[in-house]
Scaffold this motif. Structure first.
Motif, PDB file in Angstrom:
ATOM      1  N   ILE A   1      20.687  -8.708  15.664  1.00 16.11           N
ATOM      2  CA  ILE A   1      21.061  -8.340  17.023  1.00 16.11           C
ATOM      3  C   ILE A   1      19.944  -7.609  17.746  1.00 16.11           C
ATOM      4  CG2 ILE A   1      22.610  -6.851  18.361  1.00 16.11           C
ATOM      5  CD1 ILE A   1      24.838  -7.603  16.413  1.00 16.11           C
ATOM      6  N   VAL A   2      19.320  -6.650  17.085  1.00 18.58           N
ATOM      7  CA  VAL A   2      18.271  -5.861  17.754  1.00 18.58           C
ATOM      8  C   VAL A   2      17.124  -6.758  18.193  1.00 18.58           C
ATOM      9  CG1 VAL A   2      16.635  -3.956  17.558  1.00 18.58           C
ATOM     10  CG2 VAL A   2      18.892  -3.758  16.494  1.00 18.58           C
ATOM     11  N   ASP A   3      16.669  -7.638  17.306  1.00 20.82           N
ATOM     12  CA  ASP A   3      15.564  -8.544  17.655  1.00 20.82           C
ATOM     13  C   ASP A   3      15.964  -9.502  18.776  1.00 20.82           C
ATOM     14  OD1 ASP A   3      13.948  -7.390  15.783  1.00 20.82           O
ATOM     15  OD2 ASP A   3      14.130  -8.999  14.293  1.00 20.82           O
ATOM     16  N   GLU A   4      17.206  -9.954  18.762  1.00 18.74           N
ATOM     17  CA  GLU A   4      17.680 -10.861  19.800  1.00 18.74           C
ATOM     18  C   GLU A   4      17.734 -10.160  21.159  1.00 18.74           C
ATOM     19  OE1 GLU A   4      19.000 -14.548  19.544  1.00 18.74           O
ATOM     20  OE2 GLU A   4      17.164 -13.967  18.497  1.00 18.74           O
ATOM     21  N   PHE A   5      18.192  -8.922  21.170  1.00 20.63           N
ATOM     22  CA  PHE A   5      18.173  -8.160  22.415  1.00 20.63           C
ATOM     23  C   PHE A   5      16.741  -8.030  22.931  1.00 20.63           C
ATOM     24  CE2 PHE A   5      22.406  -5.951  21.602  1.00 20.63           C
ATOM     25  CZ  PHE A   5      22.988  -6.417  22.776  1.00 20.63           C
ATOM     26  N   GLU A   6      15.831  -7.693  22.052  1.00 18.95           N
ATOM     27  CA  GLU A   6      14.443  -7.509  22.471  1.00 18.95           C
ATOM     28  C   GLU A   6      13.858  -8.800  23.034  1.00 18.95           C
ATOM     29  OE1 GLU A   6      10.269  -5.682  20.661  1.00 18.95           O
ATOM     30  OE2 GLU A   6      12.198  -5.126  19.785  1.00 18.95           O
ATOM     31  N   LYS A   7      14.159  -9.927  22.389  1.00 18.15           N
ATOM     32  CA  LYS A   7      13.658 -11.224  22.866  1.00 18.15           C
ATOM     33  C   LYS A   7      14.193 -11.535  24.257  1.00 18.15           C
ATOM     34  CE  LYS A   7      15.582 -15.099  21.485  1.00 18.15           C
ATOM     35  NZ  LYS A   7      16.011 -16.224  20.613  1.00 18.15           N
ATOM     36  N   HIS A   8      15.472 -11.354  24.448  1.00 16.08           N
ATOM     37  CA  HIS A   8      16.070 -11.709  25.739  1.00 16.08           C
ATOM     38  C   HIS A   8      15.742 -10.689  26.831  1.00 16.08           C
ATOM     39  CE1 HIS A   8      18.078 -15.363  24.608  1.00 16.08           C
ATOM     40  NE2 HIS A   8      18.472 -14.787  23.488  1.00 16.08           N
TER      41      HIS A   8
ATOM     42  N   ASN B   1      11.024  -9.736  32.592  1.00 14.48           N
ATOM     43  CA  ASN B   1       9.624 -10.131  32.471  1.00 14.48           C
ATOM     44  C   ASN B   1       8.725  -9.468  33.506  1.00 14.48           C
ATOM     45  OD1 ASN B   1       7.397 -12.435  33.394  1.00 14.48           O
ATOM     46  ND2 ASN B   1       7.606 -12.165  31.174  1.00 14.48           N
ATOM     47  N   SER B   2       9.252  -9.265  34.713  1.00 13.23           N
ATOM     48  CA  SER B   2       8.445  -8.648  35.779  1.00 13.23           C
ATOM     49  C   SER B   2       8.304  -7.143  35.599  1.00 13.23           C
ATOM     50  CB  SER B   2       9.091  -8.927  37.147  1.00 13.23           C
ATOM     51  OG  SER B   2      10.369  -8.316  37.229  1.00 13.23           O
ATOM     52  N   GLN B   3       8.994  -6.580  34.602  1.00 12.36           N
ATOM     53  CA  GLN B   3       8.980  -5.130  34.418  1.00 12.36           C
ATOM     54  C   GLN B   3       8.422  -4.693  33.061  1.00 12.36           C
ATOM     55  OE1 GLN B   3      12.615  -3.025  35.977  1.00 12.36           O
ATOM     56  NE2 GLN B   3      13.488  -5.096  35.985  1.00 12.36           N
TER      57      GLN B   3
ATOM     58  N   GLU C   1      10.029   2.387  32.208  1.00 12.14           N
ATOM     59  CA  GLU C   1      11.448   2.251  31.843  1.00 12.14           C
ATOM     60  C   GLU C   1      11.645   1.175  30.789  1.00 12.14           C
ATOM     61  OE1 GLU C   1      14.994   3.669  31.681  1.00 12.14           O
ATOM     62  OE2 GLU C   1      13.749   4.418  33.336  1.00 12.14           O
ATOM     63  N   TYR C   2      10.935   0.056  30.928  1.00 11.01           N
ATOM     64  CA  TYR C   2      11.065  -1.023  29.946  1.00 11.01           C
ATOM     65  C   TYR C   2      10.461  -0.601  28.605  1.00 11.01           C
ATOM     66  CZ  TYR C   2      10.639  -5.566  27.669  1.00 11.01           C
ATOM     67  OH  TYR C   2      10.738  -6.602  26.768  1.00 11.01           O
ATOM     68  N   LYS C   3       9.337   0.033  28.639  1.00 12.56           N
ATOM     69  CA  LYS C   3       8.679   0.466  27.397  1.00 12.56           C
ATOM     70  C   LYS C   3       9.537   1.479  26.646  1.00 12.56           C
ATOM     71  CE  LYS C   3       3.957  -0.428  28.977  1.00 12.56           C
ATOM     72  NZ  LYS C   3       2.648   0.158  29.386  1.00 12.56           N
ATOM     73  N   ILE C   4      10.214   2.349  27.382  1.00 11.50           N
ATOM     74  CA  ILE C   4      11.112   3.315  26.745  1.00 11.50           C
ATOM     75  C   ILE C   4      12.277   2.586  26.085  1.00 11.50           C
ATOM     76  CG2 ILE C   4      12.746   5.201  27.168  1.00 11.50           C
ATOM     77  CD1 ILE C   4      10.840   6.154  29.395  1.00 11.50           C
ATOM     78  N   LEU C   5      12.811   1.559  26.761  1.00 12.72           N
ATOM     79  CA  LEU C   5      13.903   0.771  26.194  1.00 12.72           C
ATOM     80  C   LEU C   5      13.492   0.173  24.855  1.00 12.72           C
ATOM     81  CD1 LEU C   5      16.631  -0.803  26.283  1.00 12.72           C
ATOM     82  CD2 LEU C   5      15.421  -2.563  27.605  1.00 12.72           C
TER      83      LEU C   5
END
Length: 318
Positions: A227-234, A240-242, A247-251
Motif C-alpha cells: 500500500i505505501v509504495d502504491e500510494f507513493e507511485k500514484h 506531478n506538477s508539485q 509540501e510534497y517532499k514532506i508527504l
C-alpha cells in the motif's frame, strides 16, 4: 431455564439474520476515511455542504463508485442504488445491472464479508484472471472502470457529457479515439481504492496472515506490491506538477518514516514474534492509523493546488 434457552435461540436467529455484507466493513466508516484523505481529517467540508448541492452529490457518487468497485457482492440492494446514482450523472460504461455475474459481463458474485477480499483487495493493477475464472469472478476490469469513469465524469465536468452527435456515433459503434483517461484521474481513483483497503486493515481485530489483500508494507517477498509504495507511485502522478514543492517532499518523507517503522514490526528478525505478538500487532495497527491521519493532513493541501480538483471542490484548508 426455558428463558435461557429462548434467549440463546433468539441470539442464534439474530446472528443468521445479519446480512453477509455487514461483515465487509461499515460503509460510512470507509466513506469517512475517503473524505478525510481528500478534504481533511475533520471532515468539515462535506458536513457543511448543503443537501442536494452538486459538490455533496459528487462526493457521494465517489463513495458509490468506490463501493461498487471494492465491496459490492451478493446482490446487495445498495448496489442498484449506487448504479442508478452514477447513471444519473452520466458515468459511461456502467454494468447493465447489479444482478449479472462475470459470465454475463456483470459484477455480482457470491462471497462472505471475509472471503470477498480475495476478489477485489489484491491491488489496483492486480491481474485477477491469473487466479483462474473463480479468481476473477468479481470482474475486476469492469469494477475498476466504474471508479475511473466516475472520477473522469466528475472532474471533466461539462466536457465529459456526451453530446447528441456523439450519442448517434456511439449508437452506430463509432468510438471517440481521444477518450483516453487522464493519468491523474486513474491515480486519484487508485488513491481512493487504497484508502479503502487500508481502512479494512486498520479495522481488523487481529493479525490475519491469510488476509487476502495487498499488505500495508511488503516483507519477506509476500505479495507483489504494498500500500505505501502504491500510494507513493500514484501521488507522483497525481501531484506531478508539485514534486519539487516542500509540501510534497514532506508527504513522501512522512510516508517513508511509517514504512520503515511498519517493516520493522513485520520482520520477526527485527521484532521477536512479529505481528503474531499481540503487542507488536497493536503497534503496527497504530502505525497504520497514524499513517492515514497523516494523509488526511497532507493530501488535501496538495489536491487544492491541482486545478482539476479545486475547480470542483474548493476547500479552505488552514
Amino acid at each position: 431455564m426455558k428463558r435461557i434457552r429462548w434467549s440463546f435461540l433468539l441470539l442464534i436467529v439474530m446472528i443468521f439474520a445479519i446480512p453477509l455484507n455487514t461483515f465487509a466493513g461499515d460503509a460510512e466508516y470507509h466513506n469517512e476515511k475517503m473524505r478525510q484523505v481528500l478534504f481533511g481529517e475533520m471532515d468539515s467540508y462535506y458536513k457543511k455542504l448543503e443537501k442536494g448541492s452538486k459538490q455533496k452529490q459528487y462526493i457521494e457518487d465517489l463513495q458509490y463508485a468506490s463501493y461498487l468497485c471494492v465491496d459490492f457482492f451478493n446482490g446487495a440492494k445498495k448496489g442498484q442504488i449506487a448504479l442508478e446514482a452514477l447513471s444519473d450523472i452520466g458515468v459511461p460504461d456502467l454494468p447493465a445491472n447489479t444482478t449479472d455475474s462475470f459470465e454475463k459481463n456483470g459484477i455480482n458474485y457470491t462471497a462472505s464479508g471475509y472471503t470477498h477480499r480475495a476478489y477485489t483487495h489484491k491491488g489496483w493493477d492486480y491481474d485477477y484472471s491469473k487466479d483462474g475464472l473463480d479468481g476473477d469472478k468479481a470482474n475486476w476490469k469492469s469494477r475498476k472502470v466504474i471508479l475511473q469513469n466516475t472520477v473522469k465524469t466528475i472532474f471533466d465536468g461539462e466536457n465529459s457529457k456526451i453530446g447528441f452527435l456523439a450519442k448517434i456515433k456511439e449508437f452506430f459503434g463509432f468510438k471517440d479515439k481521444n477518450k483516453s483517461l487522464d493519468p491523474r484521474y486513474n491515480s486519484l481513483a487508485a488513491v481512493i481504492y487504497y484508502v479503502h483497503i487500508l481502512g479494512d486493515q486498520i479495522d481488523a481485530d487481529e493479525n490475519e496472515e491469510g488476509f487476502t489483500a495487498v499488505p500495508f508494507v511488503m516483507m519477506n517477498g509476500k505479495g507483489e506490491v504494498c500500500i505505501v509504495d502504491e500510494f507513493e507511485k500514484h501521488f507522483s502522478i497525481l501531484f506531478n506538477s508539485q514534486i519539487d514543492s516542500a509540501e510534497y517532499k514532506i508527504l513522501i518523507m512522512e510516508m517513508d518514516k511509517y514504512k520503515v517503522k511498519a517493516e520493522k514490526l513485520y520482520d520477526i528478525t527485527d521484532t521477536p514474534g512479529g505481528l503474531a505478538d499481540s503487542n507488536n500487532f497493536d503497534e503496527y495497527r497504530s502505525c497504520e492509523e497514524e499513517f492515514i491521519k497523516m494523509l488526511s493532513d497532507r493530501v488535501p493541501k496538495l489536491l487544492q493546488n491541482e486545478d482539476f480538483f479545486n475547480s470542483i471542490f474548493e476547500v479552505s484548508i488552514e
